[in-house]
Design a protein around this motif. Structure first.
Motif, mmCIF file in Angstrom:
data_model
loop_
_atom_site.group_PDB
_atom_site.id
_atom_site.type_symbol
_atom_site.label_atom_id
_atom_site.label_comp_id
_atom_site.label_asym_id
_atom_site.label_seq_id
_atom_site.Cartn_x
_atom_site.Cartn_y
_atom_site.Cartn_z
ATOM 1 N N UNK A 78 0.808 -1.217 0.000
ATOM 2 C CA UNK A 78 0.000 0.000 0.000
ATOM 3 C C UNK A 78 0.841 1.268 0.000
ATOM 4 N N UNK A 79 2.151 1.127 0.064
ATOM 5 C CA UNK A 79 3.077 2.258 0.177
ATOM 6 C C UNK A 79 3.387 2.825 -1.209
ATOM 7 N N UNK A 80 2.929 4.044 -1.470
ATOM 8 C CA UNK A 80 3.171 4.687 -2.763
ATOM 9 C C UNK A 80 4.646 4.815 -3.111
ATOM 10 N N UNK A 81 5.477 5.354 -2.208
ATOM 11 C CA UNK A 81 6.910 5.457 -2.519
ATOM 12 C C UNK A 81 7.572 4.096 -2.764
ATOM 13 N N UNK A 82 7.079 3.054 -2.095
ATOM 14 C CA UNK A 82 7.620 1.704 -2.335
ATOM 15 C C UNK A 82 7.344 1.282 -3.775
ATOM 16 N N UNK A 83 6.156 1.579 -4.249
ATOM 17 C CA UNK A 83 5.781 1.240 -5.623
ATOM 18 C C UNK A 83 6.658 1.990 -6.622
ATOM 19 N N UNK A 84 7.010 3.221 -6.291
ATOM 20 C CA UNK A 84 7.820 4.038 -7.194
ATOM 21 C C UNK A 84 9.249 3.510 -7.281
ATOM 22 N N UNK A 89 15.000 -0.722 -8.059
ATOM 23 C CA UNK A 89 15.678 -1.771 -7.282
ATOM 24 C C UNK A 89 15.784 -3.038 -8.120
ATOM 25 N N UNK A 90 14.710 -3.410 -8.824
ATOM 26 C CA UNK A 90 14.729 -4.587 -9.692
ATOM 27 C C UNK A 90 15.790 -4.437 -10.779
ATOM 28 N N UNK A 91 15.867 -3.261 -11.370
ATOM 29 C CA UNK A 91 16.839 -3.001 -12.431
ATOM 30 C C UNK A 91 18.275 -3.168 -11.931
ATOM 31 N N UNK A 92 18.579 -2.627 -10.743
ATOM 32 C CA UNK A 92 19.931 -2.743 -10.197
ATOM 33 C C UNK A 92 20.225 -4.179 -9.797
ATOM 34 N N UNK A 93 19.217 -4.885 -9.308
ATOM 35 C CA UNK A 93 19.396 -6.298 -8.954
ATOM 36 C C UNK A 93 19.785 -7.102 -10.197
ATOM 37 N N UNK A 94 19.076 -6.893 -11.293
ATOM 38 C CA UNK A 94 19.375 -7.614 -12.538
ATOM 39 C C UNK A 94 20.777 -7.279 -13.044
ATOM 40 N N UNK A 95 21.155 -6.020 -12.940
ATOM 41 C CA UNK A 95 22.446 -5.552 -13.445
ATOM 42 C C UNK A 95 23.613 -6.040 -12.583
ATOM 43 N N UNK A 96 23.413 -6.109 -11.273
ATOM 44 C CA UNK A 96 24.532 -6.375 -10.358
ATOM 45 C C UNK A 96 24.572 -7.788 -9.780
ATOM 46 N N UNK A 97 23.606 -8.636 -10.123
ATOM 47 C CA UNK A 97 23.629 -10.027 -9.664
ATOM 48 C C UNK A 97 24.837 -10.712 -10.287
ATOM 49 N N UNK A 98 25.603 -11.488 -9.597
ATOM 50 C CA UNK A 98 25.384 -12.096 -8.297
ATOM 51 C C UNK A 98 26.000 -11.317 -7.131
ATOM 52 N N UNK A 138 12.912 -5.328 15.164
ATOM 53 C CA UNK A 138 14.345 -5.437 15.418
ATOM 54 C C UNK A 138 15.102 -4.269 14.785
ATOM 55 N N UNK A 139 14.690 -3.897 13.579
ATOM 56 C CA UNK A 139 15.329 -2.794 12.859
ATOM 57 C C UNK A 139 14.668 -1.443 13.156
ATOM 58 N N UNK A 140 13.638 -1.463 14.001
ATOM 59 C CA UNK A 140 12.907 -0.256 14.411
ATOM 60 C C UNK A 140 12.489 0.580 13.210
ATOM 61 N N UNK A 141 11.836 -0.074 12.259
ATOM 62 C CA UNK A 141 11.379 0.612 11.059
ATOM 63 C C UNK A 141 10.278 1.603 11.455
ATOM 64 N N UNK A 142 10.493 2.867 11.112
ATOM 65 C CA UNK A 142 9.553 3.930 11.466
ATOM 66 C C UNK A 142 8.662 4.341 10.299
ATOM 67 N N UNK A 143 9.047 3.991 9.086
ATOM 68 C CA UNK A 143 8.266 4.356 7.909
ATOM 69 C C UNK A 143 8.689 3.531 6.720
ATOM 70 N N UNK A 144 7.864 3.576 5.703
ATOM 71 C CA UNK A 144 8.126 2.791 4.483
ATOM 72 C C UNK A 144 8.315 3.724 3.308
ATOM 73 N N UNK A 145 9.214 3.382 2.430
ATOM 74 C CA UNK A 145 10.211 2.322 2.535
ATOM 75 C C UNK A 145 11.381 2.742 3.429
#
Length: 174
Positions: A78-84, A89-98, A138-145
């Protein structure tokens, strides 16, 4: 005594009684400092280990990924900035894997909803479920993302709260 004097005496008496009661019962009208906000692990610290299940039900442990750069991204459907930021993130994952591992820790949502989101965005990195949110606590996440960039030795390099631009993402991954 005239009427104005009587009203002034009554107002002063009421004010005095009110202040006296406040002092008697420990009420303090002085401005109070806000309690400090407890933040999660900071840059330079060892990233706290966790083990969560991915969408296939397999366990994934952060400590098993030593030797690789890890991006731990706390997010919600439901997080708008997460969707953006997910496509970048997917693009960098594909480029920098493994060399780069992305662990996307979902905000305590139903697996079906999370799978639909992953399908919508074509996400191929591990999506982890955090039922009840113990890892986010544990990571004390205060907001998303909220994103943690962890180096090959397991040390937090950068913490980013909020939407990351593509240039910020690239800078953190260097």
């Amino acid at each position: 005594m005239n009427r104005n004097t009587i009203l002034l005496l009554l107002a002063g008496t009421a004010l005095g009684v009110g202040l006296g009661l406040a002092l008697l019962y420990g009420l303090d009208a002085r401005p109070q400092a806000a309690p400090p906000v407890e933040t999660g692990p900071a840059a330079g610290q060892l990233a706290p280990d966790f083990t969560l299940q991915n969408l296939a039900g397999d366990p994934v442990s952060l400590s098993d990924l030593r030797g690789k750069v890890v991006l731990v991204n706390f997010w919600a459907t439901w997080c708008g900035p997460c969707r953006v930021e997910m496509p970048a993130i997917q693009s960098r994952f594909e480029k920098l894997t493994p060399d780069l591992v992305v662990l996307a820790v979902n905000f305590d949502e139903p697996a079906g909803q999370v799978k639909a989101f992953a399908g919508e965005f074509g996400l191929t990195f591990p999506i982890l479920l955090d039922p009840g949110g113990p890892t986010q606590k544990l990571y004390r996440v205060l907001g998303y993302p909220t994103s943690y960039f962890i180096d090959r030795e397991g040390i937090i390099h950068t913490v980013h709260i909020g939407l990351m631009t593509e240039s910020q993402l690239d800078s953190y991954l260097k």
